[in-house]
Design an enzyme around this catalytic site. Structure first.
Site, PDB file in Angstrom:
ATOM      1  N   HIS A  76       1.586   2.133  -3.532  1.00  0.00           N
ATOM      2  CA  HIS A  76       0.459   2.875  -4.127  1.00  0.00           C
ATOM      3  C   HIS A  76       0.508   4.337  -3.666  1.00  0.00           C
ATOM      4  O   HIS A  76       0.284   5.261  -4.440  1.00  0.00           O
ATOM      5  CB  HIS A  76      -0.877   2.287  -3.663  1.00  0.00           C
ATOM      6  CG  HIS A  76      -1.293   1.022  -4.366  1.00  0.00           C
ATOM      7  ND1 HIS A  76      -1.451   0.947  -5.724  1.00  0.00           N
ATOM      8  CD2 HIS A  76      -1.619  -0.219  -3.895  1.00  0.00           C
ATOM      9  CE1 HIS A  76      -1.857  -0.282  -6.055  1.00  0.00           C
ATOM     10  NE2 HIS A  76      -1.958  -1.007  -4.965  1.00  0.00           N
TER      11      HIS A  76
ATOM     12  N   GLU B 185       0.842  -1.206   0.000  1.00  0.00           N
ATOM     13  CA  GLU B 185       0.000   0.000   0.000  1.00  0.00           C
ATOM     14  C   GLU B 185       0.876   1.255   0.000  1.00  0.00           C
ATOM     15  O   GLU B 185       0.506   2.286  -0.586  1.00  0.00           O
ATOM     16  CB  GLU B 185      -0.955   0.009   1.193  1.00  0.00           C
ATOM     17  CG  GLU B 185      -1.941  -1.185   1.264  1.00  0.00           C
ATOM     18  CD  GLU B 185      -2.766  -1.406  -0.002  1.00  0.00           C
ATOM     19  OE1 GLU B 185      -2.994  -0.435  -0.761  1.00  0.00           O
ATOM     20  OE2 GLU B 185      -3.162  -2.566  -0.241  1.00  0.00           O
TER      21      GLU B 185
HETATM   22 ZN    ZN Z   1      -2.538  -3.027  -4.905  1.00  0.00          ZN
HETATM   23 ZN    ZN Z   2      -4.625  -2.828  -2.174  1.00  0.00          ZN
END
Ligand code: ZN
Ligand code: ZN
Length: 498
Positions: free
Chosen positions: A267, A264
């Site tokens: 991201h 994460e």
């Molecule tokens: Zn992902």
């Molecule tokens: Zn995710």
């Protein structure tokens, strides 16, 4: 050049839409992290009301007016791209008759409930009639939206703009065959690789403390984000200065939270590093699902599960971890966290077999949309493909065709993004290695040259470049599955001695 009045008005309108988006996201974040149980129902309704408002603005005559007035008539590159994005949304939404869309939203809700029940009862037939209708709707929508070669392209385009069946059918079969071959080599290896060596009690607090150290190494900005607990981990962007991540802990298996947080975090870096000049426009986000996933997988696997990373971090890790890790040296630890073991469940898959799960789904959903197979045939076809590609067979539909939520929400065309994410990540990694001494950077414990490279080449652009354009600009070639195959072969031939 100073902005014209209509350019200013357009940007102001985008900021108004963005303000709704920000508060919808905040409401979502709270819904998935902090909300008391009894608050859920009204909250969901509030999100629905605000989302309808956004939809209304995106499809309004006012928006159409801006598009007509500014498209190809502005000298501002950001405004031009923002107009193009707005036009895509406008056209996509306008082409579906309002009544049909309403019917579809209702169906989505019912289908998800039916899917959950079917999964609990391990009975695909309970879900089948809903899925049949969802497929019909998606075919209809694809025809409204239009396509050149293949009806599935219209659906794919929602998540991976510019990607086509023609391209996927060139790269996926090659990838599938190489991965199947690699899986068999691992299977017949006599190397002793055992992930259970790293399992055991590891307190949530200490897992969190170590993960925060890693996030700092990655240059995740805690003044523009935060880390919270949830059930289904996610990253969410409220604005470019407030990019949050969430995780879930298993106190007997640290891998869930630690690698989940790195994932994460990957991201989140993408969103935090988008150029501020795109802020509060529809361009201030990742350019596609696949490129987004390439960033999370890059950090999680190519960096986070690499030998160099653990050479740099294992001592630090042990200072947070329970004593039993003292019995494992860096090499044993590295091997254990990279065990390959085909699983029936996609989200539990290792990096070598993961894309094979995607092949199963892609081939089936493409054939469904194309009308080559029928919904009722899915469970059998699913099981056959699992045997062919992964060598294992589900005992029931819950651990087979019913495991993912995507189809129950009508998300056809989404799955390829996951496999594309792996391929993009490996292709970027190959170029990165030509330009930087990646191994020594990773071993130094200061990852900022890598973060900066990603920011410079990928993150800053947000949606200014389309996925395949970005890939071509950075790597000087089109999508090439050989990079993923080479990366995996090199890594796993060392771990499994073949
Ligand atoms: Zn992902
Ligand atoms: Zn995710």
């Amino acid at each position: 050049m100073p902005k014209s009045n209509s350019e200013k008005d357009f940007l102001e309108f985008l900021q108004e839409i963005d303000a709704y988006h920000e508060l919808i996201s905040l409401a979502h974040w709270d819904l998935r992290t902090k909300i008391p149980k009894k608050g859920v129902e009204t909250r969901s309704e509030a999100i629905g009301v605000l989302s309808a408002k956004v939809h209304e603005m995106q499809t309004s005559d006012k928006m159409k007016h801006f598009i007509d007035e500014l498209k190809h008539k502005t000298n501002d590159e950001v405004i031009q791209k923002a107009v193009e994005e707005c036009e895509l949304d406008y056209e996509r939404n306008r082409k579906i008759p309002g009544a049909e869309y309403k019917e579809y939203v209702t169906l989505q809700g019912q289908a998800e409930a039916a899917w959950q029940e079917a999964r609990e009862k391990e009975n695909f037939q309970l879900f089948q009639p809903y899925l049949e209708r969802l497929v019909e709707f998606n075919k209809k929508f694809a025809n409204y939206w239009g396509y050149e070669d293949h009806i599935y392209d219209a659906l794919l385009d929602q998540y991976e703009p510019g990607m086509t069946v023609k391209t996927l059918d060139k790269v996926f079969p090659a990838l599938r065959d190489s991965l199947t071959e690699l899986r068999q080599k691992v299977n017949s290896s006599k190397a002793h690789v055992d992930s259970s060596l790293v399992l055991g009690y590891f307190s949530k607090e200490q897992q969190r403390n170590f993960s925060i150290e890693v996030l700092k190494q990655m240059n995740y900005d805690f003044e523009a984000g935060r880390l919270d607990d949830t059930i289904h981990p996610f990253e969410i962007t409220l604005n470019l200065q407030d990019v949050r991540i969430t995780t879930r802990y298993d106190e007997n298996d640290f891998r869930m939270a630690v690698f989940g947080i790195i994932h994460e975090g990957g991201h989140a870096l993408y969103e935090q590093n988008i150029n501020q000049k795109l802020a509060r426009t529809p361009l201030a986000t990742g350019t596609s699902m696949g490129i987004h996933e390439s960033q999370s997988l890059f950090w999680e696997n190519l960096i986070g599960r690499s030998n160099g990373f653990w050479q740099a971090n294992y001592e630090k890790f042990k200072s947070f971890a329970p004593d039993f890790f003292n019995d494992l040296d860096t090499r044993q630890f590295y091997q254990a966290i990279n065990e390959v073991k085909p699983t029936l469940i996609r989200i539990e898959a290792d990096e070598l077999t993961y894309a094979l799960h995607i092949m199963v789904r892609y081939e089936l959903e493409k054939a469904l949309i194309n009308g080559e197979i029928e919904v009722k045939d899915l469970p059998d076809l699913w099981n056959e493909k699992m045997v062919d590609y992964l060598g294992i067979e589900p005992a029931n539909d819950a651990e087979g065709v019913l495991q993912d939520i995507h189809w129950s929400s009508g998300d056809f065309g989404y799955f390829p993004s996951y496999a594309l994410g792996y391929m993009y990540a490996a292709q970027f990694y190959n170029t990165l290695n030509q330009q930087l001494e990646v191994d020594s950077i990773v071993q130094s414990g200061d990852l900022s040259p890598i973060t900066n490279w990603l920011k410079e080449n990928i993150h800053q652009y947000g949606k200014m470049k389309k996925p395949l354009e970005l890939l071509q600009d950075i790597t000087n070639e089109s999508l090439n599955p050989a990079h993923l195959v080479n990366y995996l072969t090199e890594k796993y031939s060392r771990i499994y001695n073949f």
